[in-house]
Write a protein that holds these residues in place. Sequence first.
Motif, PDB file in Angstrom:
ATOM      1  N   MET A  40      -3.519  20.522  -4.196  1.00 11.57           N
ATOM      2  CA  MET A  40      -2.782  19.311  -4.542  1.00 11.57           C
ATOM      3  C   MET A  40      -3.586  18.471  -5.545  1.00 11.57           C
ATOM      4  SD  MET A  40      -1.390  16.288  -2.027  1.00 11.57           S
ATOM      5  CE  MET A  40      -3.074  15.753  -1.641  1.00 11.57           C
ATOM      6  N   ILE A  41      -4.905  18.376  -5.316  1.00 13.22           N
ATOM      7  CA  ILE A  41      -5.770  17.647  -6.242  1.00 13.22           C
ATOM      8  C   ILE A  41      -5.751  18.305  -7.616  1.00 13.22           C
ATOM      9  CG2 ILE A  41      -8.165  17.029  -6.766  1.00 13.22           C
ATOM     10  CD1 ILE A  41      -8.625  16.657  -3.796  1.00 13.22           C
ATOM     11  N   TYR A  42      -5.851  19.650  -7.638  1.00 11.93           N
ATOM     12  CA  TYR A  42      -5.845  20.358  -8.917  1.00 11.93           C
ATOM     13  C   TYR A  42      -4.526  20.133  -9.654  1.00 11.93           C
ATOM     14  CZ  TYR A  42      -6.273  24.009 -12.417  1.00 11.93           C
ATOM     15  OH  TYR A  42      -6.328  24.676 -13.614  1.00 11.93           O
ATOM     16  N   GLY A  43      -3.415  20.168  -8.914  1.00  9.55           N
ATOM     17  CA  GLY A  43      -2.123  19.930  -9.546  1.00  9.55           C
ATOM     18  C   GLY A  43      -2.042  18.541 -10.160  1.00  9.55           C
ATOM     19  N   ALA A  44      -2.593  17.550  -9.464  1.00  9.01           N
ATOM     20  CA  ALA A  44      -2.593  16.186  -9.990  1.00  9.01           C
ATOM     21  C   ALA A  44      -3.476  16.085 -11.238  1.00  9.01           C
ATOM     22  CB  ALA A  44      -3.087  15.219  -8.916  1.00  9.01           C
ATOM     23  N   LEU A  45      -4.627  16.763 -11.207  1.00 10.96           N
ATOM     24  CA  LEU A  45      -5.521  16.745 -12.370  1.00 10.96           C
ATOM     25  C   LEU A  45      -4.879  17.445 -13.564  1.00 10.96           C
ATOM     26  CD1 LEU A  45      -8.947  17.552 -10.659  1.00 10.96           C
ATOM     27  CD2 LEU A  45      -8.105  15.325 -11.404  1.00 10.96           C
ATOM     28  N   GLU A  46      -4.190  18.549 -13.308  1.00 11.29           N
ATOM     29  CA  GLU A  46      -3.543  19.300 -14.382  1.00 11.29           C
ATOM     30  C   GLU A  46      -2.421  18.492 -15.032  1.00 11.29           C
ATOM     31  OE1 GLU A  46      -2.505  23.915 -14.617  1.00 11.29           O
ATOM     32  OE2 GLU A  46      -1.001  22.802 -13.459  1.00 11.29           O
ATOM     33  N   SER A  47      -1.776  17.649 -14.245  1.00  7.61           N
ATOM     34  CA  SER A  47      -0.662  16.861 -14.776  1.00  7.61           C
ATOM     35  C   SER A  47      -1.114  15.832 -15.810  1.00  7.61           C
ATOM     36  CB  SER A  47       0.067  16.147 -13.636  1.00  7.61           C
ATOM     37  OG  SER A  47      -0.743  15.133 -13.060  1.00  7.61           O
ATOM     38  N   ILE A  48      -2.389  15.438 -15.781  1.00  8.85           N
ATOM     39  CA  ILE A  48      -2.871  14.425 -16.730  1.00  8.85           C
ATOM     40  C   ILE A  48      -2.838  14.953 -18.164  1.00  8.85           C
ATOM     41  CG2 ILE A  48      -4.824  12.973 -17.411  1.00  8.85           C
ATOM     42  CD1 ILE A  48      -5.599  12.800 -14.471  1.00  8.85           C
ATOM     43  N   PRO A  49      -3.516  16.074 -18.485  1.00 15.43           N
ATOM     44  CA  PRO A  49      -3.440  16.567 -19.869  1.00 15.43           C
ATOM     45  C   PRO A  49      -2.057  17.103 -20.232  1.00 15.43           C
ATOM     46  CG  PRO A  49      -4.663  18.110 -18.504  1.00 15.43           C
ATOM     47  CD  PRO A  49      -4.443  16.879 -17.676  1.00 15.43           C
ATOM     48  N   VAL A  50      -1.342  17.685 -19.269  1.00 14.34           N
ATOM     49  CA  VAL A  50      -0.009  18.223 -19.567  1.00 14.34           C
ATOM     50  C   VAL A  50       0.949  17.101 -19.952  1.00 14.34           C
ATOM     51  CG1 VAL A  50       2.010  19.351 -18.550  1.00 14.34           C
ATOM     52  CG2 VAL A  50      -0.267  20.294 -18.157  1.00 14.34           C
ATOM     53  N   SER A  51       0.849  15.957 -19.296  1.00 13.78           N
ATOM     54  CA  SER A  51       1.732  14.832 -19.597  1.00 13.78           C
ATOM     55  C   SER A  51       1.483  14.276 -20.990  1.00 13.78           C
ATOM     56  CB  SER A  51       1.551  13.723 -18.562  1.00 13.78           C
ATOM     57  OG  SER A  51       0.250  13.155 -18.641  1.00 13.78           O
ATOM     58  N   GLN A  52       0.273  14.437 -21.508  1.00 13.84           N
ATOM     59  CA  GLN A  52      -0.077  13.903 -22.821  1.00 13.84           C
ATOM     60  C   GLN A  52       0.048  14.934 -23.935  1.00 13.84           C
ATOM     61  OE1 GLN A  52      -0.892  10.600 -23.287  1.00 13.84           O
ATOM     62  NE2 GLN A  52      -0.410  10.363 -21.114  1.00 13.84           N
ATOM     63  N   ILE A  53      -0.269  16.173 -23.637  1.00 11.05           N
ATOM     64  CA  ILE A  53      -0.376  17.204 -24.671  1.00 11.05           C
ATOM     65  C   ILE A  53       0.784  18.200 -24.607  1.00 11.05           C
ATOM     66  CG2 ILE A  53      -1.897  18.971 -25.664  1.00 11.05           C
ATOM     67  CD1 ILE A  53      -4.229  17.561 -24.225  1.00 11.05           C
ATOM     68  N   GLY A  54       1.362  18.383 -23.426  1.00 12.90           N
ATOM     69  CA  GLY A  54       2.370  19.414 -23.231  1.00 12.90           C
ATOM     70  C   GLY A  54       1.788  20.599 -22.483  1.00 12.90           C
ATOM     71  N   LYS A  55       2.488  21.725 -22.524  1.00  7.96           N
ATOM     72  CA  LYS A  55       2.029  22.907 -21.802  1.00  7.96           C
ATOM     73  C   LYS A  55       0.638  23.337 -22.246  1.00  7.96           C
ATOM     74  CE  LYS A  55       6.598  24.817 -20.756  1.00  7.96           C
ATOM     75  NZ  LYS A  55       7.509  25.982 -20.905  1.00  7.96           N
ATOM     76  N   GLU A  56       0.333  23.105 -23.514  1.00  2.00           N
ATOM     77  CA  GLU A  56      -0.995  23.449 -24.024  1.00  2.00           C
ATOM     78  C   GLU A  56      -2.089  22.648 -23.331  1.00  2.00           C
ATOM     79  OE1 GLU A  56      -3.312  23.613 -28.380  1.00  2.00           O
ATOM     80  OE2 GLU A  56      -1.212  22.979 -28.231  1.00  2.00           O
ATOM     81  N   GLY A  57      -1.691  21.549 -22.701  1.00  2.00           N
ATOM     82  CA  GLY A  57      -2.669  20.696 -22.036  1.00  2.00           C
ATOM     83  C   GLY A  57      -3.365  21.354 -20.870  1.00  2.00           C
ATOM     84  N   LYS A  58      -2.768  22.436 -20.322  1.00  2.00           N
ATOM     85  CA  LYS A  58      -3.429  23.138 -19.223  1.00  2.00           C
ATOM     86  C   LYS A  58      -4.799  23.652 -19.637  1.00  2.00           C
ATOM     87  CE  LYS A  58       0.793  24.641 -16.841  1.00  2.00           C
ATOM     88  NZ  LYS A  58       1.558  25.803 -16.325  1.00  2.00           N
TER      89      LYS A  58
END
Length: 229
Positions: A59-77
Amino acid sequence: MNIQLHFGEHWHYDLFGMTVNMDTVLIAWLAMLIIIIFSALVSLGLRREPSRFQAFAEMIYGALESIPVSQIGKEGKTYTPIIGSLFLFILTSNLIGQIPWRLYHLPEGEFASPTNDLNLTAALAVLAVICYLVSGVIKKGPVKYLRKFFTPMGLLEVLELVTRPLSLALRLFANILAGEIIIMVTIGLLAVFLPIPLMLFEVFVAFIQAFIFSVLTASYIAGAVSDEH
């Protein structure tokens, strides 16, 4: 009753001709050790059917992953490791400041959040700048990306390059230090238990400041890798 409160003092140590704030270094290492131990416990206990601890970590990892994805898009992963590491380190460092380290008196300085030291927050801000510069160079190539600094609008780009890390460093440093000062003044002037609501609020601030730093770093990287820039 004579109450003396001291803030912003550090345990200085001379190393190879440089003055090092040892209290900041030690607590920063402690923060990193906590993160490493937590990561090791998660990695060593991975199972197909996750335990509650593994589910919490996912759950923590999913929340952390959402930060760059929300700003950059799928490439944010791709940027989850660096953005996630910044968030976890800043959050852990901020929360460590809520532990009553000041009950242990050093000859000089005090144990507190390492993020109340401008040297550390400036280093984190410089790291963020390096991340988005390198990201832009990798995405667009060094010539195409760096030439924007030599255009008629290049001066504004250079100013942004200076003001972005400065604002990141000062925002984090000022908020954490101000919170610790308020709590210590309250403890010094009032009863011991009255500052507890303020301490709970500072826990909230610790999360917010880590989140803001991470989101801004991700947004800077998004600007660097965007085709519009």
